[in-house]
Every structure is written in structure tokens, then in C-alpha cells.
Scaffold this motif. Structure first.
Motif, short mmCIF file in Angstrom:
data_model
loop_
_atom_site.label_atom_id
_atom_site.label_comp_id
_atom_site.label_asym_id
_atom_site.label_seq_id
_atom_site.Cartn_x
_atom_site.Cartn_y
_atom_site.Cartn_z
N MET A 185 0.81 -1.22 0.00
CA MET A 185 0.00 0.00 0.00
C MET A 185 0.84 1.27 0.00
SD MET A 185 -3.28 -0.93 2.41
CE MET A 185 -2.37 -1.79 3.69
N LEU A 186 2.12 1.16 0.38
CA LEU A 186 2.97 2.34 0.39
C LEU A 186 3.22 2.89 -1.01
CD1 LEU A 186 5.62 1.57 3.16
CD2 LEU A 186 4.19 3.62 3.00
N GLN A 187 3.17 2.03 -2.02
CA GLN A 187 3.43 2.51 -3.37
C GLN A 187 2.32 3.46 -3.86
OE1 GLN A 187 4.11 -0.54 -6.32
NE2 GLN A 187 5.27 0.86 -7.60
N PRO A 188 1.03 3.04 -3.83
CA PRO A 188 -0.02 3.99 -4.24
C PRO A 188 -0.12 5.19 -3.30
CG PRO A 188 -1.00 1.98 -3.36
CD PRO A 188 0.47 1.71 -3.54
N PHE A 189 0.23 4.98 -2.02
CA PHE A 189 0.21 6.10 -1.08
C PHE A 189 1.25 7.15 -1.48
CE2 PHE A 189 1.93 8.13 2.75
CZ PHE A 189 0.77 8.69 3.28
N GLY A 190 2.46 6.71 -1.80
CA GLY A 190 3.49 7.65 -2.23
C GLY A 190 3.11 8.37 -3.51
N GLN A 191 2.49 7.64 -4.44
CA GLN A 191 2.04 8.27 -5.68
C GLN A 191 0.99 9.34 -5.40
OE1 GLN A 191 0.67 4.80 -7.77
NE2 GLN A 191 2.73 4.21 -8.49
N SER A 192 0.08 9.05 -4.47
CA SER A 192 -0.95 10.03 -4.11
C SER A 192 -0.35 11.26 -3.46
CB SER A 192 -1.97 9.38 -3.16
OG SER A 192 -2.64 8.31 -3.77
N MET A 193 0.68 11.07 -2.63
CA MET A 193 1.33 12.22 -2.00
C MET A 193 2.00 13.10 -3.04
SD MET A 193 3.08 11.41 1.67
CE MET A 193 3.37 13.17 1.81
N ARG A 194 2.72 12.49 -3.96
CA ARG A 194 3.44 13.28 -4.97
C ARG A 194 2.48 14.01 -5.90
NH1 ARG A 194 6.92 8.98 -4.03
NH2 ARG A 194 5.85 7.62 -5.50
N ALA A 195 1.26 13.51 -6.02
CA ALA A 195 0.27 14.16 -6.88
C ALA A 195 -0.15 15.53 -6.34
CB ALA A 195 -0.96 13.27 -7.03
N PHE A 196 0.09 15.79 -5.06
CA PHE A 196 -0.22 17.10 -4.49
C PHE A 196 0.74 18.18 -4.98
CE2 PHE A 196 -2.64 14.60 -1.51
CZ PHE A 196 -3.63 15.46 -1.02
N GLY A 197 1.90 17.76 -5.50
CA GLY A 197 2.87 18.74 -5.95
C GLY A 197 3.51 19.51 -4.83
N ARG A 198 3.69 18.84 -3.68
CA ARG A 198 4.33 19.46 -2.51
C ARG A 198 5.55 18.62 -2.13
NH1 ARG A 198 1.12 22.59 0.87
NH2 ARG A 198 3.07 22.86 2.03
N PRO A 199 6.65 18.76 -2.88
CA PRO A 199 7.83 17.95 -2.58
C PRO A 199 8.39 18.20 -1.19
CG PRO A 199 8.35 19.69 -4.16
CD PRO A 199 6.87 19.65 -4.03
N TYR B 31 1.64 13.50 11.63
CA TYR B 31 1.64 14.95 11.79
C TYR B 31 2.21 15.65 10.56
CZ TYR B 31 1.94 19.52 13.98
OH TYR B 31 1.77 20.85 14.26
N SER B 32 3.19 15.04 9.92
CA SER B 32 3.80 15.67 8.75
C SER B 32 2.83 15.79 7.58
CB SER B 32 5.05 14.90 8.32
OG SER B 32 4.70 13.63 7.79
N LEU B 33 1.72 15.04 7.63
CA LEU B 33 0.72 15.09 6.56
C LEU B 33 -0.23 16.27 6.70
CD1 LEU B 33 -0.29 11.31 6.39
CD2 LEU B 33 1.17 12.55 4.78
N ILE C 223 -3.50 17.44 4.38
CA ILE C 223 -4.86 17.12 4.83
C ILE C 223 -5.74 18.36 4.79
CG2 ILE C 223 -6.24 16.31 6.78
CD1 ILE C 223 -3.81 14.66 7.66
N PHE C 224 -5.17 19.52 5.17
CA PHE C 224 -5.97 20.74 5.27
C PHE C 224 -5.59 21.80 4.25
CE2 PHE C 224 -6.00 18.76 9.47
CZ PHE C 224 -7.36 18.67 9.70
N ASP C 225 -4.80 21.41 3.25
CA ASP C 225 -4.40 22.34 2.19
C ASP C 225 -3.79 23.60 2.80
OD1 ASP C 225 -3.98 23.24 -0.37
OD2 ASP C 225 -5.97 24.15 -0.56
N MET C 226 -2.83 23.39 3.70
CA MET C 226 -2.16 24.49 4.39
C MET C 226 -0.90 24.90 3.64
SD MET C 226 -2.42 23.02 8.28
CE MET C 226 -1.26 24.24 8.90
N HIS C 227 -0.69 26.19 3.52
CA HIS C 227 0.52 26.71 2.89
C HIS C 227 1.56 26.94 3.99
CE1 HIS C 227 -1.41 27.12 -0.98
NE2 HIS C 227 -2.45 27.69 -0.37
N THR C 228 2.59 26.14 4.00
CA THR C 228 3.62 26.23 5.01
C THR C 228 4.98 26.38 4.33
OG1 THR C 228 3.84 23.81 5.05
CG2 THR C 228 2.32 24.80 6.65
N ASP C 229 5.98 26.70 5.13
CA ASP C 229 7.34 26.75 4.61
C ASP C 229 8.29 26.19 5.67
OD1 ASP C 229 7.89 28.81 6.50
OD2 ASP C 229 7.14 30.31 5.09
N ASP C 230 9.52 25.98 5.26
CA ASP C 230 10.50 25.38 6.17
C ASP C 230 10.75 26.26 7.39
OD1 ASP C 230 10.76 23.20 4.54
OD2 ASP C 230 12.54 23.93 3.50
#
Length: 239
Positions: free
Chosen positions: A131-145, A194-196, A200-207
Motif C-alpha cells: 500500500m505504500l506505493q499507491p500512497f506515495g504516488q498520491s502524495m506526490r500528486a499534491f505537488g508538494r515535494p 503529523y507531517s501530513l 490534509i488541510f491544504d495548508m501553505h507552510t514553509d520550512d
């Protein structure tokens, strides 16, 4: 520096103070999409019983009422991976001895590769790895490296801490308090969750915000509280 000189950075707190009375409007639809990943990777009915027992679909939606459908998918998927990993660990016990260290190390190495979409799963891989493979693909689809990188780092620490716990069980040892304090929060699986939050909430954050000393301290204390409380409640009650 005096306490009144500390400036707390502004950050949206998405977590409700109470459990939402109303179901998330997208929970059922998102839940069907998430659970669709189960049939191809199911090894036993144990995970199905766990999903039903914790009411994964309904409860996740109520815990995150302000999440987007895409964000709800991510957090449900991670919860499913977490429970699947627990099922795998517990199913490996043989006469109360945990899985061999070599097997766990091999699986955890492949787990990171699966998240990176750098390997194809096999029939012998445990469900959580598949399940980690489709999960990783879904994360990268957000365009938030930036978020993906932080999650991967937290996932790596989680897997390393899990190997640490398995080694302790295998040797029948109790960790020193300082070691427990530093590693238990990683083994709890809370830090990857927590890192998600930005997804989850479409929050704009920075380092700069996420690496702020107060934010990092709050995250660590949150993870400590949740993991320590879980451990205390897991102790057998002696009358």
C-alpha cells in the motif's frame, strides 16, 4: 531571553477540540477509494476486522471535519498502512518471539523503495508495503515535494524505531529511560501522521515555520504525550 520576548509563529490549528457530531460529507466516497487498495494486498481477514473495529472511514472523517477529500484520502490511507503494519508485526510472532531481524530489515528497506515508487511489490511482500506505493504516488500528486520529503524522513525514522523495538523484544531487554524517551515518539507512528497536516488541510507552510523551535518542540511533546499515554493504558491492570 525573557519569556515575553518569545514570538509564537502564526499557524492554523486544524484539530477540533471535540469529536465532530456530523460525518464528513466525503467520508464514504473516499473510504471506498481507500479500501479498494485492500483486496490486492490482503493477507488475512485480520486487517478487515481492525478496520471495522476502529470504524476507520467514519471516525477519520469526524476527526478531520475540515479536511479536503484529497486530504481525507491521504490520512485514511496512512491509517490503513499503520494498522496493516501492526497486523504484520503481530502475525510474525512465533512462540512469543518477534520476526527475525534480517526479515524486518529487508522489508523495511523495501518499504522505503515502495514509497519512492522505485520497486515493484511481490506476492511475498506484506500488505502495508504494497500500500505504500499507491500512497506515495498520491502524495506526490499534491505537488508538494517539501511535505513529501518531510514525510519520507519521518517514515524512515518510524521504520528504524520499529526495528529497534523488535530487537529489544528479541533480546528481552528494557530500554534505558533516555533511549525510550528519544525513540518512542518515532516508533509511535505519530510523527509521519503529523507531517501530513499541510496536505490534509491544504495548508501553505514553509520550512521556516515548520522548523521553528517552538513548532518542533510542540510536535515532539504531542508525540510524547500520545505515545506515553498509549503505553500506560496498555499496561495490565493488577487489582
Amino acid at each position: 531571553m525573557a519569556s515575553w520576548d518569545i514570538v509564537i509563529p502564526e499557524i492554523f490549528c486544524p484539530f477540533p477540540t471535540t469529536f465532530s457530531d456530523a460525518p464528513h460529507p466525503a467520508a464514504e466516497r473516499v473510504g471506498r477509494d481507500v479500501l479498494a487498495h485492500l483486496p490486492a494486498s490482503r493477507a488475512s481477514s485480520g486487517l478487515d476486522r481492525t478496520v471495522a473495529a476502529v470504524r476507520l472511514v467514519d471516525f477519520t472523517g469526524r476527526f478531520y471535519p475540515g479536511s479536503s477529500p484529497q486530504g481525507l484520502f491521504i490520512t485514511m490511507m496512512y491509517s490503513l498502512i499503520f494498522f496493516s503494519h501492526e497486523e504484520w508485526v503481530e502475525s510474525g510472532d512465533i512462540q512469543h518471539h518477534p520476526r527475525p531481524g534480517e526479515e524486518a530489515a529487508r522489508v523495511y528497506d523495501r518499504a522505503l523503495m515502495a514509497f519512492d515508487d522505485a520497486t515493484q511489490s511481490t506476492v511475498d511482500d506484506p500488505p502495508f508495503l504494497k500500500m505504500l506505493q499507491p500512497f506515495g504516488q498520491s502524495m506526490r500528486a499534491f505537488g508538494r515535494p517539501d511535505v513529501t520529503s518531510r514525510f519520507r524522513a519521518a517514515l524512515r525514522c518510524f521504520l528504524q524505531a520499529q526495528a529497534w523495538e523488535l530487537n529489544l523484544l528479541r533480546r528481552g531487554e528494557v530500554p534505558a529511560l533516555a533511549v525510550y524517551r528519544d525513540l518512542r515518539r518515532h516508533a509511535s507512528g505519530i510523527l509521519p501522521a503529523y507531517s501530513l497536516t499541510p496536505l490534509i488541510f491544504d495548508m501553505h507552510t514553509d520550512d521556516h515555520l515548520l522548523d521553528h523551535v517552538l513548532i518542533r518542540t510542540l510536535i515532539a511533546r504531542l508525540a510524547n504525550y500520545a505515545s506515553w499515554a498509549n503505553d500506560l493504558l496498555s499496561l495490565s491492570v493488577v487489582p
